[in-house]
Design a protein around this motif. Structure first.
Motif: not given
Lengths: 341, 341
Positions: A69-70, A72, A75-76, A79, A95-96, A98, A246, A250-251, A276-277, A285, B82, B250
DNA sequence: CTGAAAGCGCTTACAG
DNA sequence: CTGAAAGCGCTTACAG
């Protein structure tokens, strides 16, 4: 907390009558109904959903398994699934994994033990253990595959148009004149990763460009793999790169920064996942935009429908992505140059 | 799915014996134990946790209420909660309120009906309804306040050092020589918002700078409010701005872009919330970094401890933030200038 | 050491 | 229309 017997006693009726008015499941005369409602209010009665689930053999819970969930991307999606689940009267349990098959197995087992009514599964790499497959099959518990499809897993699926998305992203780069286009791949053991690679190859092929395996670096959808892949790939002097999500972008940007390579002047980038950002920071990007919220909501809806109708044939829904053109692909740069000319 | 009676029958023992070996809750002779285990395996028996919860009067579920998992502040908090919950044998059930008290009330009620053992609550603005307060009180259901504290809500709390965080952020701006420092505030009806404002004011005061209310714009932690607040605030020509969270930053950047105002050359920025991607894009944001994962994990742990020990006095844990200095505050710019001088 | 039975709090045929 | 009773699948004193 008051239970149904306390309410029945207070209202001087049977528990069947209380149940009938609380659930509106049978006609009850106005007088009794009023007495029951008064008793419910007086005692602050809240039906125990655990007991109800046990009696009805339906928990009204949906299990959802995602990698993290971490990240990005998720999350949407979550939701969307949660909103749709709640709208249909279900509660979502998340549940996550990994992307660790052992955690996945653990959580699936937990879901079964909790008797969730159905499962939303973004499968980790690899097949289910025989045991888990049997458990899932025996319980006849509906499961919808989320993004990551597998032929050895039966049932409904809601997918992204990964191949098409990658194809359009890379074709866009080709159109802008890039010829040495690299890729940071997604998880290869998973359908999204394979399909995006396919799209990349198809786009090159259609453009008559050679496929160079050395320009394709493995990735696992995390920052680190984008960084180390970038460090390697950039030595090979690509003029553009397609990146599978994404976090890896970033990396990759970290690697570019380290080499003091500019985007898009030196290397152009197109990425998967919009946020959104992205409009607010440079380089802005250019992305392939997946409908994340919709996908999560759709998956939950498909699952709920399946619960209502077990007989129907399995469905696969594929959601369309769209290209959002900003600066990192070099489009604006070229326009400006054309302007000057 | 097989139940405990089927297992008992298969193993030719009583259900009490099956229960004893499955839960390791009493000594059972090796022979019976072996028979039970064989039966469990043969039938693929998974204890029904719903039934167990009902019998034991503990659901081993924790309810968690957050404003919006799609706001990038929350995923890490949720992930922390969690992980800690699972580690302690609990399952987390998540709900999003969008800071709407009615949704909050709805979900709290659902949690109670589901008989969660405890609740992690990032309270929406405003107080609980009398009814809900009574329900929560009557059920004696432990609740830990997450970030958003309220005096009218009893119990444990894990908080951020909001005042201190804002104080350091603004003091940093003062140190860099800015004198007309604005703020995009957080939700004022909530402690995090109020405390951050306090930190801002304290920093100004300590620096001997006047507090100008017109430089403080309201915000609700969403992009739009950062944008519209920015549009207004920038007309007043601040030389620096402290922004209460990432999403509003943002939006604020969008406003700057629209006005063609550069950061940090024209207006410097310090923001709350750090993210793994901030290093990769320009302007690289100087932020106050809250330990999000730790906070979520800590909150879950506090709740689990409370479950084990109801008598103990309530605790309030405050987590420390740290300033991460990058480019948006203008520090690098000043360094470069000093270098040249 | 092991088992029969009551209890957790609901729902739901089935009588009346 | 309403109620007595069995059943959902566990746990847990309590006998023996």
């Amino acid at each position: 907390m008051a239970n149904i017997y306390a309410v029945a006693k207070e209202a001087k009726v049977s528990v069947a009558t209380v149940s009938a008015v609380v659930n509106g499941t049978a006609y009850v005369s106005p007088q009794l109904k009023a007495r029951v409602e008064a008793a419910v209010h007086k005692l602050g009665y809240q039906p125990n959903l655990l007991a109800r689930s046990l009696a009805k053999q339906r928990s009204h819970m949906l299990g959802m398994i995602v990698p993290d969930i971490a990240n990005p991307f998720w999350p949407e999606v979550v939701r969307g699934a949660e909103d749709a689940a709640h709208a249909a009267g279900y509660t979502l349990v998340l549940s996550n994994t990994d992307d660790d098959p052992r955690k996945e197995e653990l959580y699936l087992r937990l879901f079964l033990a909790k008797r969730v009514d159905g499962i939303l599964l973004a499968k980790s790499p690899g097949r289910l253990s025989r045991e888990m497959a049997a458990l899932l099959g025996v319980g006849r518990i509906p499961l919808v595959k989320l993004f990551r499809a597998r032929n050895d897993l039966p049932g409904d699926a809601v997918l992204l148009d990964d191949r098409q998305a990658a194809f359009e992203a890379v074709s866009h780069l080709v159109r802008l004149g890039y010829r040495r286009i690299g890729m940071i791949m997604g998880v290869k053991e998973v359908s999204t990763g394979r399909r995006r690679l396919k799209g990349y190859r198809d786009a090159l092929e259609q453009a008559g460009l050679p496929f160079r395996p050395e320009l394709c670096r493995p990735g696992d959808y995390r920052v680190q793999s984008g960084y180390s892949g970038g460090l390697d790939l950039l030595k090979l002097k690509p003029d553009a790169v397609f990146i599978s999500n994404y976090l890896m972008a970033v990396g990759f940007m970290q690697a570019m920064r380290q080499y003091q390579i500019r985007c898009p002047q030196d290397v152009a980038i197109v990425t998967c996942d919009d946020h959104p950002w992205l409009d607010s920071f440079a380089p802005r990007l250019t992305t392939v935009n997946f409908p994340k919220y919709t996908a999560g909501a759709e998956a939950a809806r498909v699952l709920v429908e399946r619960l209502a109708n077990r007989g129907r044939a399995a469905r696969t829904i594929e959601l369309r992505s769209s290209l959002t053109i900003r600066d990192s692909c070099g489009y604006a740069l070229q326009q400006a140059a054309a302007q000057r000319a």
